[in-house]
Design a protein around this motif. Structure first.
Motif, PDB file in Angstrom:
ATOM      1  N   UNK A 103      41.729  27.904  44.176  1.00  0.00           N
ATOM      2  CA  UNK A 103      42.437  28.996  44.840  1.00  0.00           C
ATOM      3  C   UNK A 103      42.677  30.057  43.780  1.00  0.00           C
ATOM      4  N   UNK A 104      41.966  31.173  43.903  1.00  0.00           N
ATOM      5  CA  UNK A 104      42.169  32.291  42.978  1.00  0.00           C
ATOM      6  C   UNK A 104      42.854  33.408  43.743  1.00  0.00           C
ATOM      7  N   UNK A 105      44.026  33.789  43.275  1.00  0.00           N
ATOM      8  CA  UNK A 105      44.818  34.818  43.938  1.00  0.00           C
ATOM      9  C   UNK A 105      44.960  36.021  43.017  1.00  0.00           C
ATOM     10  N   UNK A 106      44.779  37.204  43.594  1.00  0.00           N
ATOM     11  CA  UNK A 106      44.853  38.456  42.839  1.00  0.00           C
ATOM     12  C   UNK A 106      46.174  39.153  43.111  1.00  0.00           C
ATOM     13  N   UNK A 107      46.824  39.594  42.034  1.00  0.00           N
ATOM     14  CA  UNK A 107      48.113  40.271  42.143  1.00  0.00           C
ATOM     15  C   UNK A 107      47.953  41.718  42.593  1.00  0.00           C
ATOM     16  N   UNK A 123      49.086  45.475  42.014  1.00  0.00           N
ATOM     17  CA  UNK A 123      49.471  46.194  40.791  1.00  0.00           C
ATOM     18  C   UNK A 123      50.994  46.348  40.724  1.00  0.00           C
ATOM     19  N   UNK A 124      51.537  46.238  39.530  1.00  0.00           N
ATOM     20  CA  UNK A 124      52.963  46.445  39.279  1.00  0.00           C
ATOM     21  C   UNK A 124      53.860  45.502  40.077  1.00  0.00           C
ATOM     22  N   UNK A 125      53.459  44.253  40.193  1.00  0.00           N
ATOM     23  CA  UNK A 125      54.235  43.279  40.978  1.00  0.00           C
ATOM     24  C   UNK A 125      54.983  42.274  40.097  1.00  0.00           C
ATOM     25  N   UNK A 126      55.104  42.566  38.810  1.00  0.00           N
ATOM     26  CA  UNK A 126      55.733  41.599  37.896  1.00  0.00           C
ATOM     27  C   UNK A 126      57.162  41.247  38.314  1.00  0.00           C
ATOM     28  N   UNK A 127      57.964  42.227  38.701  1.00  0.00           N
ATOM     29  CA  UNK A 127      59.348  41.935  39.100  1.00  0.00           C
ATOM     30  C   UNK A 127      59.389  41.005  40.305  1.00  0.00           C
ATOM     31  N   UNK A 128      58.520  41.223  41.281  1.00  0.00           N
ATOM     32  CA  UNK A 128      58.450  40.345  42.453  1.00  0.00           C
ATOM     33  C   UNK A 128      57.987  38.952  42.044  1.00  0.00           C
ATOM     34  N   UNK A 163      48.718  35.505  25.515  1.00  0.00           N
ATOM     35  CA  UNK A 163      49.378  34.399  26.216  1.00  0.00           C
ATOM     36  C   UNK A 163      50.689  34.868  26.844  1.00  0.00           C
ATOM     37  N   UNK A 164      51.350  35.834  26.213  1.00  0.00           N
ATOM     38  CA  UNK A 164      52.583  36.412  26.745  1.00  0.00           C
ATOM     39  C   UNK A 164      52.356  37.909  26.927  1.00  0.00           C
ATOM     40  N   UNK A 165      51.951  38.337  28.128  1.00  0.00           N
ATOM     41  CA  UNK A 165      51.596  39.731  28.330  1.00  0.00           C
ATOM     42  C   UNK A 165      52.784  40.684  28.440  1.00  0.00           C
ATOM     43  N   UNK A 166      54.006  40.147  28.420  1.00  0.00           N
ATOM     44  CA  UNK A 166      55.187  41.005  28.501  1.00  0.00           C
ATOM     45  C   UNK A 166      55.154  41.878  29.742  1.00  0.00           C
ATOM     46  N   UNK A 167      55.502  43.154  29.605  1.00  0.00           N
ATOM     47  CA  UNK A 167      55.572  44.030  30.775  1.00  0.00           C
ATOM     48  C   UNK A 167      54.214  44.318  31.423  1.00  0.00           C
ATOM     49  N   UNK A 168      53.119  43.999  30.748  1.00  0.00           N
ATOM     50  CA  UNK A 168      51.788  44.190  31.354  1.00  0.00           C
ATOM     51  C   UNK A 168      51.613  43.248  32.539  1.00  0.00           C
ATOM     52  N   UNK A 169      52.307  42.111  32.503  1.00  0.00           N
ATOM     53  CA  UNK A 169      52.282  41.181  33.622  1.00  0.00           C
ATOM     54  C   UNK A 169      50.994  40.403  33.764  1.00  0.00           C
ATOM     55  N   UNK A 170      50.659  40.123  35.002  1.00  0.00           N
ATOM     56  CA  UNK A 170      49.540  39.242  35.321  1.00  0.00           C
ATOM     57  C   UNK A 170      48.634  39.895  36.354  1.00  0.00           C
ATOM     58  N   UNK A 171      47.377  39.481  36.332  1.00  0.00           N
ATOM     59  CA  UNK A 171      46.422  40.016  37.307  1.00  0.00           C
ATOM     60  C   UNK A 171      46.179  39.035  38.451  1.00  0.00           C
ATOM     61  N   UNK A 209      55.960  37.461  49.308  1.00  0.00           N
ATOM     62  CA  UNK A 209      56.784  38.412  48.550  1.00  0.00           C
ATOM     63  C   UNK A 209      56.023  39.668  48.153  1.00  0.00           C
ATOM     64  N   UNK A 210      54.722  39.706  48.413  1.00  0.00           N
ATOM     65  CA  UNK A 210      53.947  40.882  48.052  1.00  0.00           C
ATOM     66  C   UNK A 210      53.438  40.871  46.627  1.00  0.00           C
ATOM     67  N   UNK A 211      53.413  39.705  45.992  1.00  0.00           N
ATOM     68  CA  UNK A 211      52.842  39.582  44.647  1.00  0.00           C
ATOM     69  C   UNK A 211      51.322  39.529  44.746  1.00  0.00           C
ATOM     70  N   UNK A 212      50.816  38.708  45.655  1.00  0.00           N
ATOM     71  CA  UNK A 212      49.366  38.566  45.831  1.00  0.00           C
ATOM     72  C   UNK A 212      48.868  39.536  46.891  1.00  0.00           C
ATOM     73  N   UNK A 213      47.718  40.149  46.599  1.00  0.00           N
ATOM     74  CA  UNK A 213      47.081  40.979  47.609  1.00  0.00           C
ATOM     75  C   UNK A 213      46.044  40.192  48.401  1.00  0.00           C
ATOM     76  N   UNK A 214      45.494  39.151  47.784  1.00  0.00           N
ATOM     77  CA  UNK A 214      44.537  38.291  48.490  1.00  0.00           C
ATOM     78  C   UNK A 214      44.321  37.013  47.688  1.00  0.00           C
ATOM     79  N   UNK A 215      43.873  35.988  48.406  1.00  0.00           N
ATOM     80  CA  UNK A 215      43.523  34.710  47.781  1.00  0.00           C
ATOM     81  C   UNK A 215      42.142  34.300  48.251  1.00  0.00           C
TER      82      UNK A 215
END
Length: 99
Positions: free
Chosen positions: A5-9, A11-16, A49-57, A83-89
Protein backbone atom coordinates in the motif's frame (compact mmCIF):
# COMPACT_ATOMS: atom_id res chain seq x y z
CA UNK A 1 -0.81 -12.89 0.51
CA UNK A 2 1.15 -9.70 1.07
CA UNK A 3 -0.01 -6.40 -0.41
CA UNK A 4 1.87 -3.16 -0.92
CA UNK A 5 0.00 0.00 0.00
CA UNK A 6 1.73 3.15 -1.21
CA UNK A 7 -0.02 6.35 -0.20
CA UNK A 8 0.88 9.82 -1.47
CA UNK A 9 0.59 12.87 0.77
CA UNK A 10 -1.20 16.08 -0.09
CA UNK A 11 1.28 18.97 -0.26
CA UNK A 12 1.77 20.83 3.03
CA UNK A 13 -0.09 18.22 5.11
CA UNK A 14 2.54 17.77 7.84
CA UNK A 15 0.38 19.34 10.58
CA UNK A 16 -2.53 17.04 9.71
CA UNK A 17 -0.15 14.06 9.61
CA UNK A 18 1.22 14.82 13.06
CA UNK A 19 -2.26 15.33 14.55
CA UNK A 20 -3.58 12.07 13.09
CA UNK A 21 -0.46 9.95 13.67
CA UNK A 22 -1.65 8.16 16.87
CA UNK A 23 -4.76 6.78 15.13
CA UNK A 24 -2.72 5.79 12.06
CA UNK A 25 -0.11 3.99 14.18
CA UNK A 26 -2.78 2.16 16.20
CA UNK A 27 -3.96 0.39 13.03
CA UNK A 28 -0.41 -0.58 12.15
CA UNK A 29 0.17 -1.89 15.68
CA UNK A 30 -2.92 -4.07 15.28
CA UNK A 31 -1.50 -5.59 12.07
CA UNK A 32 1.82 -6.13 13.89
CA UNK A 33 0.11 -7.81 16.84
CA UNK A 34 -1.72 -10.11 14.43
CA UNK A 35 1.61 -11.03 12.78
CA UNK A 36 0.50 -9.57 9.43
CA UNK A 37 2.81 -6.53 9.12
CA UNK A 38 5.96 -6.98 7.05
CA UNK A 39 7.06 -3.33 7.08
CA UNK A 40 5.70 0.18 7.33
CA UNK A 41 7.06 3.70 7.26
CA UNK A 42 6.90 7.15 5.74
CA UNK A 43 8.81 8.48 2.75
CA UNK A 44 10.57 11.73 3.71
CA UNK A 45 10.07 14.63 1.29
CA UNK A 46 13.83 15.26 1.32
CA UNK A 47 16.88 13.01 1.55
CA UNK A 48 16.94 12.91 5.35
CA UNK A 49 15.79 10.50 8.05
CA UNK A 50 14.32 13.52 9.87
CA UNK A 51 12.94 15.88 7.22
CA UNK A 52 11.74 18.45 9.78
CA UNK A 53 9.33 20.99 8.30
CA UNK A 54 9.80 19.53 4.79
CA UNK A 55 7.60 16.66 5.99
CA UNK A 56 6.80 13.55 4.03
CA UNK A 57 5.71 12.70 0.51
CA UNK A 58 3.86 9.51 1.44
CA UNK A 59 3.97 6.16 3.21
CA UNK A 60 4.57 2.51 2.41
CA UNK A 61 2.89 -0.42 4.16
CA UNK A 62 3.44 -4.07 3.25
CA UNK A 63 1.08 -6.37 5.09
CA UNK A 64 -0.81 -9.62 4.74
CA UNK A 65 -4.48 -9.59 3.79
CA UNK A 66 -6.88 -12.29 2.61
CA UNK A 67 -7.46 -10.52 -0.72
CA UNK A 68 -6.76 -7.43 -2.76
CA UNK A 69 -10.25 -6.19 -1.89
CA UNK A 70 -9.53 -6.54 1.84
CA UNK A 71 -6.22 -4.69 1.47
CA UNK A 72 -7.98 -1.91 -0.45
CA UNK A 73 -10.67 -1.65 2.25
CA UNK A 74 -7.98 -1.37 4.91
CA UNK A 75 -6.20 1.36 2.93
CA UNK A 76 -9.46 3.25 2.33
CA UNK A 77 -10.12 3.33 6.10
CA UNK A 78 -6.77 4.92 7.00
CA UNK A 79 -7.17 7.92 9.31
CA UNK A 80 -4.63 9.81 7.20
CA UNK A 81 -6.98 9.55 4.22
CA UNK A 82 -9.96 10.82 6.24
CA UNK A 83 -7.86 13.70 7.67
CA UNK A 84 -6.71 14.87 4.25
CA UNK A 85 -3.08 13.77 4.62
CA UNK A 86 -3.23 11.27 1.74
CA UNK A 87 -4.41 12.27 -1.69
CA UNK A 88 -4.46 8.68 -2.97
CA UNK A 89 -3.36 5.15 -2.17
CA UNK A 90 -2.19 2.45 -4.55
CA UNK A 91 -2.69 -1.16 -3.47
CA UNK A 92 -0.95 -4.02 -5.29
CA UNK A 93 -0.10 -7.64 -4.57
CA UNK A 94 3.44 -8.08 -3.23
CA UNK A 95 5.56 -11.21 -3.36
CA UNK A 96 8.40 -11.27 -0.85
CA UNK A 97 11.51 -12.91 -2.31
CA UNK A 98 14.40 -11.63 -0.15
CA UNK A 99 15.57 -11.82 2.55
Amino acid sequence: MFYMIYSEDVANSLDKRLATRPAHLARLEQLKTEGRLLLAGPTPAIDSADPGPAGFSGSLVVAEFASLAEAQQWADADPYLAAGVYQRSTVKPFRKVLP
